[in-house]
Each structure stands twice: as structure tokens, then as C-alpha cells.
Write a protein that holds these residues in place. Sequence first.
Motif, mmCIF file in Angstrom:
data_model
loop_
_atom_site.group_PDB
_atom_site.id
_atom_site.type_symbol
_atom_site.label_atom_id
_atom_site.label_comp_id
_atom_site.label_asym_id
_atom_site.label_seq_id
_atom_site.Cartn_x
_atom_site.Cartn_y
_atom_site.Cartn_z
ATOM 1 N N PHE A 144 0.749 -0.737 0.369
ATOM 2 C CA PHE A 144 0.378 0.330 -0.221
ATOM 3 C C PHE A 144 1.445 1.495 0.399
ATOM 4 O O PHE A 144 0.104 2.083 -0.771
ATOM 5 N N ALA A 145 1.683 0.751 0.685
ATOM 6 C CA ALA A 145 2.831 2.516 0.184
ATOM 7 C C ALA A 145 3.322 2.161 -0.350
ATOM 8 O O ALA A 145 3.446 3.780 -1.346
ATOM 9 N N LEU A 146 4.007 1.087 -1.552
ATOM 10 C CA LEU A 146 4.499 1.298 -3.276
ATOM 11 C C LEU A 146 3.524 2.284 -3.985
ATOM 12 O O LEU A 146 3.186 2.698 -4.266
ATOM 13 N N VAL B 43 3.229 9.719 -7.724
ATOM 14 C CA VAL B 43 4.432 9.818 -8.698
ATOM 15 C C VAL B 43 3.768 10.248 -10.120
ATOM 16 O O VAL B 43 3.799 11.074 -11.057
ATOM 17 N N ASP B 44 2.794 9.451 -10.294
ATOM 18 C CA ASP B 44 2.262 9.245 -11.791
ATOM 19 C C ASP B 44 1.068 10.540 -12.318
ATOM 20 O O ASP B 44 0.648 11.444 -10.957
ATOM 21 N N ASP B 45 1.459 10.767 -13.401
ATOM 22 C CA ASP B 45 0.735 12.336 -14.159
ATOM 23 C C ASP B 45 -1.078 11.931 -14.032
ATOM 24 O O ASP B 45 -2.184 13.392 -13.856
ATOM 25 N N ASP B 46 -1.655 10.751 -14.118
ATOM 26 C CA ASP B 46 -2.886 10.201 -13.671
ATOM 27 C C ASP B 46 -3.459 10.456 -12.596
ATOM 28 O O ASP B 46 -4.495 9.994 -12.289
ATOM 29 N N GLY B 47 -2.308 9.804 -11.340
ATOM 30 C CA GLY B 47 -2.976 9.608 -10.125
ATOM 31 C C GLY B 47 -4.209 10.517 -9.580
ATOM 32 O O GLY B 47 -2.837 12.088 -9.413
ATOM 33 N N SER B 48 -5.151 9.961 -9.123
ATOM 34 C CA SER B 48 -5.626 11.055 -8.528
ATOM 35 C C SER B 48 -5.087 11.149 -6.910
ATOM 36 O O SER B 48 -4.859 10.045 -6.146
ATOM 37 N N ILE B 49 -5.675 12.481 -6.102
ATOM 38 C CA ILE B 49 -5.046 12.749 -4.483
ATOM 39 C C ILE B 49 -5.815 11.858 -3.875
ATOM 40 O O ILE B 49 -5.230 11.539 -2.877
ATOM 41 N N GLY B 50 -6.498 10.903 -4.376
ATOM 42 C CA GLY B 50 -7.994 10.133 -3.802
ATOM 43 C C GLY B 50 -7.872 8.684 -2.476
ATOM 44 O O GLY B 50 -7.797 8.472 -2.042
ATOM 45 N N ALA B 51 -7.089 8.605 -4.265
ATOM 46 C CA ALA B 51 -6.146 7.315 -4.318
ATOM 47 C C ALA B 51 -5.129 7.649 -3.208
ATOM 48 O O ALA B 51 -4.541 6.042 -2.911
ATOM 49 N N VAL C 175 -4.285 9.286 -1.163
ATOM 50 C CA VAL C 175 -4.996 9.593 0.337
ATOM 51 C C VAL C 175 -5.467 8.097 1.150
ATOM 52 O O VAL C 175 -5.404 7.527 1.672
ATOM 53 N N PHE C 176 -6.048 6.869 0.029
ATOM 54 C CA PHE C 176 -6.623 6.200 0.335
ATOM 55 C C PHE C 176 -5.787 4.697 1.291
ATOM 56 O O PHE C 176 -5.053 3.978 1.752
ATOM 57 N N PHE C 177 -4.679 4.899 -0.142
ATOM 58 C CA PHE C 177 -3.344 3.524 -0.242
ATOM 59 C C PHE C 177 -2.671 4.249 1.209
ATOM 60 O O PHE C 177 -2.614 3.433 1.550
ATOM 61 N N ALA C 178 -2.912 5.394 1.065
ATOM 62 C CA ALA C 178 -2.088 5.925 2.163
ATOM 63 C C ALA C 178 -2.966 5.576 3.958
ATOM 64 O O ALA C 178 -1.788 4.604 4.823
ATOM 65 N N ALA C 179 -4.227 5.424 3.926
ATOM 66 C CA ALA C 179 -4.724 5.148 5.158
ATOM 67 C C ALA C 179 -4.600 3.462 5.009
ATOM 68 O O ALA C 179 -5.180 3.189 6.397
ATOM 69 N N MET C 180 -4.815 3.084 4.049
ATOM 70 C CA MET C 180 -4.598 0.659 3.761
ATOM 71 C C MET C 180 -3.181 1.528 4.901
ATOM 72 O O MET C 180 -2.974 -0.624 5.347
ATOM 73 N N ALA C 181 -2.131 1.461 3.906
ATOM 74 C CA ALA C 181 -0.439 1.386 4.779
ATOM 75 C C ALA C 181 -0.727 1.394 5.999
ATOM 76 O O ALA C 181 -0.153 0.107 7.127
#
Length: 114
Positions: A19-21, A28-36, A38-44
Motif C-alpha cells: 500500500f505504501a508503494l 508520482v503518476d501524472d494521472d494519479g488522483s490525490i484521493g487514491a 490518500v486511500f492507499f496511505a490510510a490502508m498502509a
Amino acid sequence: MPGPVLLTAVVFVVLAVLFALATLHRLVDDDGSIGAAVFFAAMAVACAAPALGLSGRRPWAPVAAYVPSGLLATASLGTFGAITLVGLGLLAWVLWALNARASRDWLAGPRRPR
């Protein structure tokens, strides 16, 4: 540390790293959303907490393990995807492993003679 507790802690460490990765990838990804991200960071963090709690022999660690495994089990129930199968397997493992007698005795800590 009993084997089921050790394996459960290792699984949660691996999930926290994954989840941290994923968080870094979304940032880093140009198309990556900030919401995703935040979700992945919370799950990490949610996966790191039971790993740290289990390795530190904390009495609240089983509850912290039920939360992320339950979240993963219900993550995509509408489409019943692969993450749901992994989550259901993880939830079943956590329920079995942390409720085994050796695990409960170990997590309860050393007994003091009366």
C-alpha cells in the motif's frame, strides 16, 4: 511468538509495504488522483498498525488486525473481484490465527503467579 501470529504479522507488513508503494505510485503518476493516494496511505497505516501491535505483543493487536482485513473483504463485494477473495481469505486467516489458544495466550502476556 507462535507461528500463526508471526505469519499474520508478516502478511500485514507485506500489505503495508504494498500500500505504501501504491501511494507513491499514485503521487508520482501524472494521472494519479490525490484521493487514491490518500486511500492507499490510510490502508498502509491500517496494515502497519496490527503488524506493529502483534510484534509488540499488544492486547489491542487482534482488533487492529480485524479492521483492515474486514475492509479488504468488503472492498469490492458489488463486483466480487480478486481483492474480495484476498480479503475474505485474509479475514478467515486472521480470525482463525488470532483466536487460536496459543495466540490468545501469547498475546495476553506473561502470567504472574499468585
